[in-house]
Design an enzyme around this catalytic site. Structure first.
Site, mmCIF file in Angstrom:
data_model
loop_
_atom_site.group_PDB
_atom_site.id
_atom_site.type_symbol
_atom_site.label_atom_id
_atom_site.label_comp_id
_atom_site.label_asym_id
_atom_site.label_seq_id
_atom_site.Cartn_x
_atom_site.Cartn_y
_atom_site.Cartn_z
ATOM 1 N N SER A 244 -10.712 -68.343 -27.465
ATOM 2 C CA SER A 244 -10.428 -67.872 -28.823
ATOM 3 C C SER A 244 -11.726 -67.392 -29.465
ATOM 4 C CB SER A 244 -9.837 -69.003 -29.656
ATOM 5 O OG SER A 244 -10.840 -69.977 -29.905
ATOM 6 N N LYS A 245 -11.631 -67.078 -30.723
ATOM 7 C CA LYS A 245 -12.817 -66.532 -31.424
ATOM 8 C C LYS A 245 -13.967 -67.522 -31.412
ATOM 9 C CE LYS A 245 -8.933 -65.865 -32.527
ATOM 10 N NZ LYS A 245 -7.993 -66.969 -32.339
ATOM 11 N N ARG A 246 -13.626 -68.785 -31.246
ATOM 12 C CA ARG A 246 -14.678 -69.797 -31.232
ATOM 13 C C ARG A 246 -15.653 -69.589 -30.080
ATOM 14 N NH1 ARG A 246 -13.694 -74.881 -30.250
ATOM 15 N NH2 ARG A 246 -11.776 -74.436 -29.139
ATOM 16 N N GLY A 248 -16.828 -66.785 -29.192
ATOM 17 C CA GLY A 248 -17.477 -65.491 -29.356
ATOM 18 C C GLY A 248 -16.404 -64.415 -29.442
#
Length: 478
Positions: A244-246, A248
Site C-alpha cells: 500500500s502507500k505505506r 512508498g
RNA sequence: GCCCCUGUAGUCUAGCCAGGUGAGGACACCGCCCUUUCAAGGCGGCAGCACGGGUUCAAGUCCCGUCGGGGGCGCCA
C-alpha cells in the site's frame, strides 16, 4: 470449449497500483496466449468514491504498460437498468427479498451478538417480516435494499491457480444485491456483467476468494453457468503486509514518472508469482505470452522488491539499443530542458546516449547525465573539484590542451595516444591527467571511458570546456 | 473470534502434480580480477526446503498435525 474471454475490472476509486496492474497483466497474457479477448470494464457503481478522472488515469496506465484491450471500456454506471432488472427477477422468483434494516439497526444487533461472543451474520429479520410490518415500513418511506437468500448446502469450485475450494453456505449471510440508493453491489453487477459479456475466465486477486462462493450461488440462482476462476496471490510490502502507500509510491504511473522503462515493469510484474521457468531475467513481451500458463502461477504471496525492479530497469536501459528506449526518454529530456538540443543534434544525441546509458539507474538519471554532454554550462561538482583539481594539475591540463589542439583525427584512439605520450613526457601517471580532465569536461568524478567522452564531445567542444575549466580553476579551488 | 488461502536463503524463484543427480538461477550483501573513474562484466563466497510426526529401501516432493504469513467476515469493489 468456447472462446476464451477475460476481463480486467478496476474500480476508479484510486490510481492503478502495481497489484491491479499485475492482475491486468496476467489477464492480458492469458488472453494473448490463448488467442482470446481481453475486455476492460470500469466498475463505478460506488458513486461516492468513483471518479472520471481516475478512470482516465487507469486507462493511461494500462496503455503505458502496453496492455491493449479488445472490447470496452464498459462503464457499469451506464448499465444500472440491467442490474436492477435481474434483481427484480430474483425477487419475483423468491430468491431475494427487500430489507428495510438501517445501518444503525444492523450495527446494534451485530454489536450485541458479538458481545455475547456469537459470530454475527445478518439475522434475516426482513425475510420474516409480517405483512403489517412490511406495510408500515413502506408507509414510513423507509429506504430498502435487496438481499439474496443464501441457500442451504455447500458451495465449491475449482480454482485454476489454487485447488478445490469449499465452503459451507451457513458461513455466508444474505448479502445485499441492491443498495438502498438503488445501485447494485459488486456481487450483483460482477456476476451479471461477466455473464452477459460471456467471460470465460475470471482472473483476479486472492482477496476475492471469499467472494467467489457468493457469486457462484448467484450464477446458480439465475440458471447461468459460472466462469472458471483463477486467484492470484497478493503482492506484499517488505513488512509482509499488503502492498500500500505505506510502502512508498505504488501507483503504476509513479514508476513511469520515476524513469522506469515500461518493459522493465512488464517483466518484473509478470514474474511476480509466475516464472517462465528459465534461467534468465528478462524477456520480450512475445516470449512471456508464449510461455504463460495459469497452472504455473505460485500460491504464496510475493514481496515487491524495489531493489530488484531497479536492477532490472538499469540492466534493460544499458542493454537495449537506444532506439528502443528513445520514445520513453523524450519526456525526461523535456524535464531537463534539453529536448530541443537533443533533437537538433540528431544522430549525435543517439550516439551520446548509447555511450552514457550504461551507467544510468533509470531514465531520469540518464537525462540528467546527458544534460552535461549537451550543455557546457554545468556546475562543477565540489567533491570532484576538491579531489582532482590540484595546483599542479592546472598546468598539466593546459599542456594537454595544446596536445589536443594538434590531435587529428580527434578519435578515442588518437586522443588516448596523445594523452599517454604527454604523461610519459611529463613523467606522471596517465591518471594524473585523466581525472582532472574528466572534471574539466563534465564536472563529475565519474563518466564513461574518458577517451570515448573526448570523441563524442569533439575537439572544439573539448578545447572550449578545458578553457572554461582553467578559467574557473582558481575560483573553485579554495 | 470464525471462515478461506498459503509456507524452498533477507527477497524473487526452479524443482513438488508423475518421491531417488552434492536443492539450480537471480536481486541484495561480501571478496577477488579487469581498469583512467563509476558502473557493467568475469570469478568466488555467505545464505534455504518453517517445525514435528508418519508412509517408503528412499521425502523439499505424498499424508496428518503444529507453528508462521496473508486474505475475508461492508448497503466498498
Amino acid at each position: 470449449m468456447g472462446m476464451i474471454r477475460v476481463r480486467f475490472a478496476p474500480s476508479p476509486t484510486g490510481y492503478l497500483h502495481v497489484g491491479g496492474a499485475r492482475t491486468a497483466l496476467f489477464n492480458w497474457l492469458f488472453a494473448r496466449k490463448e488467442g482470446g479477448k481481453f475486455i476492460l470494464r470500469i466498475e463505478d457503481t460506488d458513486l461516492e468514491r468513483s471518479s472520471r478522472q481516475m478512470s482516465i488515469q487507469i486507462l493511461k496506465a494500462l496503455r503505458w504498460l502496453g496492455l491493449d484491450w479488445d472490447e470496452g471500456p464498459f462503464f457499469q454506471s451506464k448499465r444500472l437498468k440491467i442490474y436492477t432488472g435481474i434483481a427484480e427477477r430474483l425477487l419475483k422468483e423468491g430468491k431475494a427479498y427487500h430489507c428495510y434494516c438501517t445501518k444503525e439497526e444492523i450495527e446494534e444487533r451485530k454489536n450485541k451478538a458479538e458481545s455475547e461472543g456469537k459470530a454475527w451474520k445478518y439475522d434475516r429479520r426482513c425475510l420474516n417480516l409480517t405483512k403489517q410490518e412490511k406495510e408500515r415500513f413502506e408507509k414510513e418511506g423507509r429506504p430498502k435494499a435487496v438481499r439474496f437468500i443464501v441457500p442451504e448446502g455447500r458451495t465449491e469450485f475449482r480454482d485454476l491457480v489454487l485447488k478445490d475450494i469449499r465452503v459451507k453456505n451457513e458461513e455466508i449471510e444474505d448479502f445485499v444485491l441492491i443498495k438502498s440508493d438503488g445501485y447494485p453491489t459488486y456481487h450483483l453487477s460482477v456476476v451479471v456483467d461477466d455473464h452477459l459479456m460471456k467471460i470465460s475466465h475470471v482472473i483476479r486477486g486472492a482477496d476475492h476468494i471469499a467472494n467467489t462462493p457468493k457469486q457462484i450461488m448467484l450464477y446458480k440462482a439465475l440458471g447461468w453457468s459460472p466462469p472458471q476462476f483463477a486467484h492470484l496471490p497478493l503482492i506484499l510490502g517488505a513488512d509482509r503486509k499488503k502492498l500500500s502507500k505505506r510502502h512508498g509510491e505504488t501507483s503504476l504511473l509513479s514508476f513511469k514518472k520515476k524513469g522506469y522503462l515500461s518493459l522493465a515493469m512488464f517483466n518484473f510484474l509478470a514474474q511476480l508469482s509466475w516464472s517462465p521457468g528459465e534461467e534468465k531475467e528478462f524477456y520480450e513481451v512475445k516470449e512471456l505470452v508464449e510461455k504463460f500458463s495459469l497452472e504455473k502461477v505460485r500460491h504464496s504471496n510475493p514481496v515487491f522488491d524495489f531493489e530488484k525492479l531497479s536492477w532490472l530497469n538499469s540492466k534493460m536501459i544499458s542493454s537495449l539499443p537506444v532506439e528502443k528506449i528513445w520514445d520513453e526518454l523524450l519526456p525526461f529530456f523535456e524535464k531537463e530542458g534539453i529536448k530541443d538540443e537533443i533533437g537538433r543534434r540528431g544522430e549525435w544525441s543517439k550516439r551520446m546516449i548509447s555511450l552514457v546509458k550504461e551507467r544510468a539507474r533509470n531514465l531520469e538519471d540518464l537525462a540528467s547525465i546527458a544534460k552535461r554532454y549537451v550543455r557546457s554550462d554545468f556546475e562543477y561538482r565540489q567533491d570532484a573539484v576538491k579531489k582532482f583539481w590540484k595546483k599542479d594539475s592546472r598546468e598539466r591540463i593546459l599542456k594537454l590542451k595544446e596536445a589536443f589542439a594538434k590531435t587529428e583525427p580527434f578519435t578515442a584512439d588518437e586522443t588516448e595516444k596523445a594523452l599517454r605520450d604527454l604523461a610519459d613526457k611529463m613523467g606522471v601517471k596517465a591518471g594524473e591527467l585523466i581525472h582532472p580532465l574528466r572534471v574539466a569536461l563534465i564536472g563529475e568524478r565519474v563518466s564513461p571511458g574518458i577517451f570515448e567522452v573526448l570523441e563524442i564531445l569533439g575537439k572544439e567542444e573539448v578545447l572550449s570546456r578545458i578553457r572554461r575549466a582553467v578559467k574557473n580553476w582558481g575560483q573553485v579551488l579554495h
